[in-house]
Design a protein around this motif. Structure first.
Motif, PDB file in Angstrom:
ATOM      1  N   VAL A 131       0.873  -1.058  -0.032  1.00 25.31           N
ATOM      2  CA  VAL A 131       0.059   0.018   0.010  1.00 25.31           C
ATOM      3  C   VAL A 131       0.890   1.113  -0.018  1.00 25.31           C
ATOM      4  CG1 VAL A 131      -1.690   1.290   1.335  1.00 25.31           C
ATOM      5  CG2 VAL A 131      -1.879  -1.140   1.172  1.00 25.31           C
ATOM      6  N   ALA A 132       2.138   1.316   0.763  1.00 29.01           N
ATOM      7  CA  ALA A 132       2.887   2.248   0.754  1.00 29.01           C
ATOM      8  C   ALA A 132       3.359   2.890  -0.566  1.00 29.01           C
ATOM      9  CB  ALA A 132       4.215   1.980   1.632  1.00 29.01           C
ATOM     10  N   ASP A 133       3.588   1.666  -1.523  1.00 26.37           N
ATOM     11  CA  ASP A 133       3.909   2.069  -2.804  1.00 26.37           C
ATOM     12  C   ASP A 133       2.998   3.113  -3.866  1.00 26.37           C
ATOM     13  OD1 ASP A 133       6.207   0.206  -2.546  1.00 26.37           O
ATOM     14  OD2 ASP A 133       5.273  -1.248  -3.163  1.00 26.37           O
ATOM     15  N   LEU A 134       1.722   2.968  -3.421  1.00 30.44           N
ATOM     16  CA  LEU A 134       0.594   3.706  -4.111  1.00 30.44           C
ATOM     17  C   LEU A 134       0.873   5.034  -4.112  1.00 30.44           C
ATOM     18  CD1 LEU A 134      -2.477   1.416  -3.127  1.00 30.44           C
ATOM     19  CD2 LEU A 134      -0.938   1.086  -5.032  1.00 30.44           C
ATOM     20  N   SER A 135       0.760   5.695  -5.244  1.00 33.12           N
ATOM     21  CA  SER A 135       0.729   7.207  -5.266  1.00 33.12           C
ATOM     22  C   SER A 135      -0.570   7.710  -6.056  1.00 33.12           C
ATOM     23  CB  SER A 135       1.745   7.731  -5.946  1.00 33.12           C
ATOM     24  OG  SER A 135       1.921   9.193  -6.597  1.00 33.12           O
ATOM     25  N   PRO A 136      -1.284   8.766  -5.621  1.00 34.41           N
ATOM     26  CA  PRO A 136      -2.232   9.499  -6.412  1.00 34.41           C
ATOM     27  C   PRO A 136      -2.090   9.829  -7.660  1.00 34.41           C
ATOM     28  CG  PRO A 136      -1.747  10.894  -4.443  1.00 34.41           C
ATOM     29  CD  PRO A 136      -0.838   9.585  -4.524  1.00 34.41           C
ATOM     30  N   ASP A 137      -0.843  10.115  -7.779  1.00 31.06           N
ATOM     31  CA  ASP A 137      -0.490  10.733  -9.067  1.00 31.06           C
ATOM     32  C   ASP A 137      -0.593   9.728 -10.419  1.00 31.06           C
ATOM     33  OD1 ASP A 137       0.881  12.634  -7.778  1.00 31.06           O
ATOM     34  OD2 ASP A 137       2.883  12.044  -8.044  1.00 31.06           O
ATOM     35  N   ASP A 138      -0.709   8.319 -10.171  1.00 30.09           N
ATOM     36  CA  ASP A 138      -0.647   7.263 -11.428  1.00 30.09           C
ATOM     37  C   ASP A 138      -1.623   6.435 -11.174  1.00 30.09           C
ATOM     38  OD1 ASP A 138       0.632   6.135  -9.577  1.00 30.09           O
ATOM     39  OD2 ASP A 138       2.788   6.045 -10.454  1.00 30.09           O
ATOM     40  N   VAL A 139      -2.701   6.517 -10.599  1.00 30.87           N
ATOM     41  CA  VAL A 139      -3.698   5.620 -10.239  1.00 30.87           C
ATOM     42  C   VAL A 139      -5.042   6.073 -10.747  1.00 30.87           C
ATOM     43  CG1 VAL A 139      -5.014   3.863  -8.634  1.00 30.87           C
ATOM     44  CG2 VAL A 139      -2.544   4.546  -8.059  1.00 30.87           C
ATOM     45  N   TRP A 140      -5.621   5.494 -11.777  1.00 24.50           N
ATOM     46  CA  TRP A 140      -6.759   5.738 -12.401  1.00 24.50           C
ATOM     47  C   TRP A 140      -7.793   5.157 -11.390  1.00 24.50           C
ATOM     48  CZ3 TRP A 140      -6.185   8.692 -16.456  1.00 24.50           C
ATOM     49  CH2 TRP A 140      -5.067   8.369 -17.089  1.00 24.50           C
ATOM     50  N   LEU A 141      -8.888   6.045 -11.333  1.00 23.72           N
ATOM     51  CA  LEU A 141      -9.999   5.686 -10.349  1.00 23.72           C
ATOM     52  C   LEU A 141     -11.388   5.416 -10.948  1.00 23.72           C
ATOM     53  CD1 LEU A 141      -8.867   8.256  -7.580  1.00 23.72           C
ATOM     54  CD2 LEU A 141      -8.652   5.814  -7.385  1.00 23.72           C
ATOM     55  N   MET A 142     -12.349   4.777 -10.020  1.00 20.28           N
ATOM     56  CA  MET A 142     -13.728   4.842 -10.490  1.00 20.28           C
ATOM     57  C   MET A 142     -14.369   6.198 -10.101  1.00 20.28           C
ATOM     58  SD  MET A 142     -14.625   1.648 -11.671  1.00 20.28           S
ATOM     59  CE  MET A 142     -16.374   1.381 -10.993  1.00 20.28           C
ATOM     60  N   ARG A 143     -15.177   6.479 -11.130  1.00 19.35           N
ATOM     61  CA  ARG A 143     -15.981   8.135 -10.653  1.00 19.35           C
ATOM     62  C   ARG A 143     -16.633   7.901  -9.437  1.00 19.35           C
ATOM     63  NH1 ARG A 143     -19.505   6.837 -15.510  1.00 19.35           N
ATOM     64  NH2 ARG A 143     -21.453   5.967 -14.512  1.00 19.35           N
ATOM     65  N   GLU A 144     -17.192   9.227  -9.140  1.00 23.11           N
ATOM     66  CA  GLU A 144     -18.014   9.617  -7.836  1.00 23.11           C
ATOM     67  C   GLU A 144     -19.110   8.442  -7.846  1.00 23.11           C
ATOM     68  OE1 GLU A 144     -17.394  11.200  -5.276  1.00 23.11           O
ATOM     69  OE2 GLU A 144     -15.849  12.336  -5.732  1.00 23.11           O
ATOM     70  N   GLY A 145     -19.671   8.087  -6.529  1.00 21.47           N
ATOM     71  CA  GLY A 145     -20.778   7.088  -6.642  1.00 21.47           C
ATOM     72  C   GLY A 145     -20.408   5.919  -6.346  1.00 21.47           C
ATOM     73  N   HIS A 146     -19.198   5.254  -6.682  1.00 26.44           N
ATOM     74  CA  HIS A 146     -18.932   3.954  -6.817  1.00 26.44           C
ATOM     75  C   HIS A 146     -18.021   3.639  -5.451  1.00 26.44           C
ATOM     76  CE1 HIS A 146     -20.084   2.613 -10.947  1.00 26.44           C
ATOM     77  NE2 HIS A 146     -19.808   4.088 -11.192  1.00 26.44           N
ATOM     78  N   CYS A 147     -18.661   2.630  -4.757  1.00 24.52           N
ATOM     79  CA  CYS A 147     -17.982   2.357  -3.567  1.00 24.52           C
ATOM     80  C   CYS A 147     -16.420   2.086  -3.556  1.00 24.52           C
ATOM     81  CB  CYS A 147     -18.570   1.357  -2.605  1.00 24.52           C
ATOM     82  SG  CYS A 147     -18.825  -0.051  -3.407  1.00 24.52           S
ATOM     83  N   PHE A 148     -16.088   1.486  -4.810  1.00 27.08           N
ATOM     84  CA  PHE A 148     -14.922   0.877  -5.168  1.00 27.08           C
ATOM     85  C   PHE A 148     -13.846   2.049  -5.253  1.00 27.08           C
ATOM     86  CE2 PHE A 148     -11.354  -1.078  -7.470  1.00 27.08           C
ATOM     87  CZ  PHE A 148     -11.262  -2.446  -6.526  1.00 27.08           C
ATOM     88  N   ARG A 149     -14.462   3.227  -5.348  1.00 31.01           N
ATOM     89  CA  ARG A 149     -13.423   4.440  -5.675  1.00 31.01           C
ATOM     90  C   ARG A 149     -13.214   4.829  -4.186  1.00 31.01           C
ATOM     91  NH1 ARG A 149     -12.769   9.565  -8.327  1.00 31.01           N
ATOM     92  NH2 ARG A 149     -12.735  11.333  -6.677  1.00 31.01           N
ATOM     93  N   GLN A 150     -14.023   4.800  -3.196  1.00 25.10           N
ATOM     94  CA  GLN A 150     -13.783   5.214  -1.865  1.00 25.10           C
ATOM     95  C   GLN A 150     -12.769   4.189  -1.455  1.00 25.10           C
ATOM     96  OE1 GLN A 150     -15.586   7.911  -2.790  1.00 25.10           O
ATOM     97  NE2 GLN A 150     -15.130   8.017  -0.571  1.00 25.10           N
ATOM     98  N   GLN A 151     -12.806   3.099  -1.655  1.00 28.23           N
ATOM     99  CA  GLN A 151     -12.082   1.808  -1.100  1.00 28.23           C
ATOM    100  C   GLN A 151     -10.372   2.340  -1.513  1.00 28.23           C
ATOM    101  OE1 GLN A 151     -14.273  -1.275  -2.545  1.00 28.23           O
ATOM    102  NE2 GLN A 151     -13.809  -2.382  -0.492  1.00 28.23           N
ATOM    103  N   ALA A 152     -10.560   2.734  -3.084  1.00 31.08           N
ATOM    104  CA  ALA A 152      -9.145   3.108  -3.547  1.00 31.08           C
ATOM    105  C   ALA A 152      -8.654   4.276  -2.933  1.00 31.08           C
ATOM    106  CB  ALA A 152      -9.223   2.975  -4.883  1.00 31.08           C
ATOM    107  N   LEU A 153      -9.418   5.246  -2.841  1.00 30.60           N
ATOM    108  CA  LEU A 153      -8.854   6.582  -2.205  1.00 30.60           C
ATOM    109  C   LEU A 153      -8.372   6.153  -0.588  1.00 30.60           C
ATOM    110  CD1 LEU A 153     -11.693   9.046  -3.433  1.00 30.60           C
ATOM    111  CD2 LEU A 153      -9.304   8.902  -4.171  1.00 30.60           C
ATOM    112  N   ALA A 154      -9.108   5.539   0.220  1.00 25.87           N
ATOM    113  CA  ALA A 154      -8.646   5.174   1.486  1.00 25.87           C
ATOM    114  C   ALA A 154      -7.338   4.309   1.419  1.00 25.87           C
ATOM    115  CB  ALA A 154      -9.783   4.151   2.265  1.00 25.87           C
TER     116      ALA A 154
END
Length: 260
Positions: A131-154
């Motif tokens: 998890v420490a390797d992850l960076s918001p610079d290069d991770v593509w995300l689901m759009r707003e409203g999807h719970c998987f997006r919230q998991q990724a952001l966490a």
């Protein structure tokens, strides 16, 4: 011009819907009492679960319960819970606990998450990532409203610190398939549930990176009305889901014995 009922007419329509729903419940009560599993089962399902789980379930469920018609509707978690609460759906599959009166939930299985990394990405040479390797610079995300997006952001909040660097292209999708294809073209990385990269689900198995233990995960849950009438049918569906996914989950995964 659209035709709208008067206030009295709207009340009549709502009451008529209630009467029809209760009439259907009478049929369900008879089926439950006789042990006959038949009729229509309406299930709401997340777009991050549907493409990977439905193909595993429909064939064995159809063979075991030929008189049941499965009807799936792909929705976001909030709409699934609302549909169950309003009796528009008999059950739903979500990945976050429901927060609504009149809706119960039971866990079905725990699914690990994995990284899906482009060959040019800084993490591609790793056998496993953290998890420490992850960076918001290069991770593509689901759009707003999807719970998987919230998991990724966490997870991103636990990873690399600092504000993300603006990218030339900003894109958020409602479909994991789209995010996979972007990575396949050599751009960045994304996070995927385990079942998304099993069998024919992964476009490029060499791009899949497991997480070092303890791996991040999600718990897939069955939601259903608190006043559930079609208990035997929903229980049969839950058991079929658990059996269908068990073979595709990694060794040691938690699969619950569901009892709605």
């Amino acid at each position: 011009h659209p035709i709208r009922p008067t206030d009295v007419g709207a009340s009549v329509v709502n009451q008529a819907r209630h009467v029809l729903a209760e009439a259907e419940r009478l049929e369900d009560l008879v089926s439950e009492a006789t042990g006959e599993l038949a009729g229509e089962l309406r299930v709401g399902i997340l777009s991050t679960i549907a493409p990977y789980m439905i193909p595993l379930v429909i064939a064995p469920f159809g063979l075991r319960y030929p008189n049941v018609e499965l009807v799936f509707e792909e929705l976001v978690a909030e709409a699934i819970v609302d549909g169950v609460r309003r009796d528009h759906l008999d059950a739903g599959l979500v990945a976050t606990p429901p927060h609504a009166r009149g809706v119960e939930e039971t866990p079905l299985f725990v699914e690990p998450l994995v990284g899906y990394v482009a060959p040019s990405h800084r993490l591609y040479e790793r056998d496993a990532i953290s998890v420490a390797d992850l960076s918001p610079d290069d991770v593509w995300l689901m759009r707003e409203g999807h719970c998987f997006r919230q998991q990724a952001l966490a997870l991103l909040e636990q990873g690399a610190a600092g504000r993300p660097t603006p990218r030339a292209v900003q894109f958020e999708s409602g479909n994991l398939e789209t995010l996979q294809r972007i990575v396949d073209r050599g751009y960045g990385m994304t996070l995927l549930p385990w079942l998304a990269v099993q069998g024919q689900g992964s476009h490029a198995p060499a791009s899949v990176r497991p997480f070092h233990p303890p791996a991040p995960h999600r718990t897939v849950r069955l939601v259903y009305p608190a006043t559930l009438v079609r208990r035997q049918l929903v229980r049969a569906f839950a058991a079929e889901v658990a059996m269908a996914v068990a073979a595709d989950l990694p060794p040691g995964s938690v699969v619950y014995e569901s009892e709605p």
